[in-house]
Design a protein around this motif. Sequence first.
Motif, PDB file in Angstrom:
ATOM      1  N   TRP A 280      27.534  40.692  40.056  1.00  0.00           N
ATOM      2  CA  TRP A 280      28.334  40.761  38.856  1.00  0.00           C
ATOM      3  C   TRP A 280      29.875  40.480  39.951  1.00  0.00           C
ATOM      4  O   TRP A 280      29.681  41.654  40.875  1.00  0.00           O
ATOM      5  CB  TRP A 280      28.502  41.476  37.981  1.00  0.00           C
ATOM      6  CG  TRP A 280      29.141  42.626  37.443  1.00  0.00           C
ATOM      7  CD1 TRP A 280      30.530  42.813  37.185  1.00  0.00           C
ATOM      8  CD2 TRP A 280      28.065  44.143  38.084  1.00  0.00           C
ATOM      9  NE1 TRP A 280      30.608  44.252  36.795  1.00  0.00           N
ATOM     10  CE2 TRP A 280      28.986  44.996  37.620  1.00  0.00           C
ATOM     11  CE3 TRP A 280      26.725  44.514  38.418  1.00  0.00           C
ATOM     12  CZ2 TRP A 280      29.122  46.475  37.789  1.00  0.00           C
ATOM     13  CZ3 TRP A 280      26.730  45.324  38.810  1.00  0.00           C
ATOM     14  CH2 TRP A 280      27.555  46.574  38.759  1.00  0.00           C
ATOM     15  N   CYS A 281      31.290  40.037  39.396  1.00  0.00           N
ATOM     16  CA  CYS A 281      32.560  40.399  39.766  1.00  0.00           C
ATOM     17  C   CYS A 281      33.076  41.143  38.943  1.00  0.00           C
ATOM     18  O   CYS A 281      33.797  40.170  38.111  1.00  0.00           O
ATOM     19  CB  CYS A 281      32.694  39.307  39.874  1.00  0.00           C
ATOM     20  SG  CYS A 281      32.077  38.140  41.616  1.00  0.00           S
ATOM     21  N   GLY A 282      33.206  42.045  39.602  1.00  0.00           N
ATOM     22  CA  GLY A 282      33.730  42.941  38.843  1.00  0.00           C
ATOM     23  C   GLY A 282      35.743  42.713  38.524  1.00  0.00           C
ATOM     24  O   GLY A 282      35.748  41.806  39.778  1.00  0.00           O
ATOM     25  N   SER A 283      36.320  43.308  38.582  1.00  0.00           N
ATOM     26  CA  SER A 283      37.861  43.027  38.762  1.00  0.00           C
ATOM     27  C   SER A 283      39.104  44.000  38.636  1.00  0.00           C
ATOM     28  O   SER A 283      39.064  45.140  36.897  1.00  0.00           O
ATOM     29  CB  SER A 283      38.332  41.723  38.207  1.00  0.00           C
ATOM     30  OG  SER A 283      39.794  41.815  37.731  1.00  0.00           O
ATOM     31  N   SER A 284      39.663  44.683  39.969  1.00  0.00           N
ATOM     32  CA  SER A 284      40.564  46.045  38.991  1.00  0.00           C
ATOM     33  C   SER A 284      41.919  44.918  38.934  1.00  0.00           C
ATOM     34  O   SER A 284      42.683  45.734  38.718  1.00  0.00           O
ATOM     35  CB  SER A 284      40.367  46.904  40.288  1.00  0.00           C
ATOM     36  OG  SER A 284      41.184  45.900  41.410  1.00  0.00           O
ATOM     37  N   ALA A 285      42.481  43.393  38.778  1.00  0.00           N
ATOM     38  CA  ALA A 285      43.470  43.668  38.973  1.00  0.00           C
ATOM     39  C   ALA A 285      44.245  43.608  37.449  1.00  0.00           C
ATOM     40  O   ALA A 285      43.826  43.850  36.529  1.00  0.00           O
ATOM     41  CB  ALA A 285      42.637  41.347  38.244  1.00  0.00           C
ATOM     42  N   ALA A 286      45.481  43.056  37.415  1.00  0.00           N
ATOM     43  CA  ALA A 286      46.281  43.639  36.995  1.00  0.00           C
ATOM     44  C   ALA A 286      47.210  42.501  35.910  1.00  0.00           C
ATOM     45  O   ALA A 286      47.763  42.449  35.255  1.00  0.00           O
ATOM     46  CB  ALA A 286      47.455  44.645  37.555  1.00  0.00           C
ATOM     47  N   THR A 287      47.309  40.946  36.656  1.00  0.00           N
ATOM     48  CA  THR A 287      47.155  39.952  36.350  1.00  0.00           C
ATOM     49  C   THR A 287      46.705  38.990  36.493  1.00  0.00           C
ATOM     50  O   THR A 287      45.546  38.686  37.099  1.00  0.00           O
ATOM     51  CB  THR A 287      48.620  39.815  37.285  1.00  0.00           C
ATOM     52  OG1 THR A 287      48.534  39.044  38.042  1.00  0.00           O
ATOM     53  CG2 THR A 287      49.814  40.559  37.451  1.00  0.00           C
ATOM     54  N   THR A 294      39.499  36.225  41.234  1.00  0.00           N
ATOM     55  CA  THR A 294      37.356  36.841  40.648  1.00  0.00           C
ATOM     56  C   THR A 294      37.278  35.881  39.684  1.00  0.00           C
ATOM     57  O   THR A 294      35.796  35.372  40.168  1.00  0.00           O
ATOM     58  CB  THR A 294      38.156  38.135  39.882  1.00  0.00           C
ATOM     59  OG1 THR A 294      38.839  38.877  39.973  1.00  0.00           O
ATOM     60  CG2 THR A 294      36.386  38.527  39.226  1.00  0.00           C
ATOM     61  N   VAL A 295      37.440  35.169  39.114  1.00  0.00           N
ATOM     62  CA  VAL A 295      37.017  33.820  37.973  1.00  0.00           C
ATOM     63  C   VAL A 295      35.942  32.584  38.852  1.00  0.00           C
ATOM     64  O   VAL A 295      35.072  32.309  39.132  1.00  0.00           O
ATOM     65  CB  VAL A 295      37.365  33.291  37.229  1.00  0.00           C
ATOM     66  CG1 VAL A 295      36.807  32.061  36.475  1.00  0.00           C
ATOM     67  CG2 VAL A 295      37.577  34.025  36.055  1.00  0.00           C
ATOM     68  N   ALA A 296      36.455  32.202  39.790  1.00  0.00           N
ATOM     69  CA  ALA A 296      36.916  31.615  41.151  1.00  0.00           C
ATOM     70  C   ALA A 296      35.489  32.022  41.934  1.00  0.00           C
ATOM     71  O   ALA A 296      34.585  31.617  41.823  1.00  0.00           O
ATOM     72  CB  ALA A 296      38.346  31.367  42.259  1.00  0.00           C
ATOM     73  N   LEU A 297      35.276  33.164  41.861  1.00  0.00           N
ATOM     74  CA  LEU A 297      34.544  34.239  42.616  1.00  0.00           C
ATOM     75  C   LEU A 297      33.121  33.592  42.360  1.00  0.00           C
ATOM     76  O   LEU A 297      32.227  33.649  42.489  1.00  0.00           O
ATOM     77  CB  LEU A 297      34.806  35.703  43.744  1.00  0.00           C
ATOM     78  CG  LEU A 297      33.756  36.615  44.046  1.00  0.00           C
ATOM     79  CD1 LEU A 297      33.521  35.293  45.687  1.00  0.00           C
ATOM     80  CD2 LEU A 297      34.174  37.830  44.277  1.00  0.00           C
TER      81      LEU A 297
END
Length: 363
Positions: A280-287, A294-297
């Motif tokens: 699964w693709c986690g996300s530490s993104a702030a924006t 992340t969605v594209a990945l």
Amino acid sequence: MAQTGSATTTRIVELELLRLRTSSNGRGAPVLVRVSDTDGFSGWGEVPGASPGQWESLQTRFAPALLDHVWARPTEAGEAWVDLPWDPSVASALDTACWDLWSRRRHTPLAHALGGERTALTAGVSLSRQRTVESAVREVNRQVGSGFRRVRLEISPGWDLDVVHAVQASFPFLVLQVDAGGRYTESPEHVEALHALDGLGLLAIEDPFSPDDLEAHARLTSELRTPVALYRSLTCLEDVDEVVRAEAGDAVNVDLARLGGLTPARRAVDRAVDSGRQVWCGSSAATGVGRAATVALASLSGATLPVEMPGAGRHGRDVVSPPVRAHDGVVPVPLTESGLGHGVDRRALEGRTAESVVLAPHS
């Protein structure tokens, strides 16, 4: 893996860095990166939380290296900083921006440029430890009410079985996984608790042991029916290969900011899937810039587990339009627009930018 098309070279002629106001989570200040080429196309990337040292390094080392580099495909952009000290989140911002630019030049959605096939993704949400079991159940209820279909609970020794039992009693059909954050050891009482969790039908038990103890993870993987997932052990593509060699874990959480960008993250998904692991693709993104990447990945066919998204109650004004959010537990993959599929909202950035720098090649 998608073909990356023609070999027309790209030179970055302008590179803008925007340091946003420091977030309240203690991770440092998010930084947005914009790269522009000779034809006026631009691409964006994000450092989720940059320290003062990373902000300086971006200006004085990584950005100038990219400005001096000519590349044909975004997979080659990373050659610009290959000799610099490894900094995955800084590399990720520049790598992602180059992928976004390259996709926009070709009028192609980033998801398709990466080889993604899905048009919509099931969303998951992570919950930090709450003050009481009752408050944890209330928070899960809020997220389930917003449509989330998978919840990832933070656990630790002494805060594990009771909270999982309580959540499952209230939401028996919820897909539930736990994130141990490396807080457990192989002591008898800790191993006993992990084996007790094994009988509860969890989607995964994430990072039970220290990130550098792959042997302990391998031993637990062989003992449990529940998949053992690894996240904090992965800070570069080579770490994925080491996890495979050690036979540690049944699943991996691929976060492009931790691995150095879309180029290594896409390869990590492929290698994990080839080894029989779930992804699964986690996300530490702030924006929304980082979340859109992340969605594209996560649109890759091998990333079959729910993608990480901000939960209910965490929506401030995003810096991209439309915002990157889950709706009834589902995240659409933008396929009608090129690149990230989300435009950066300059007006939203005005009130959030603490400092900006524009760099150009020396010659």
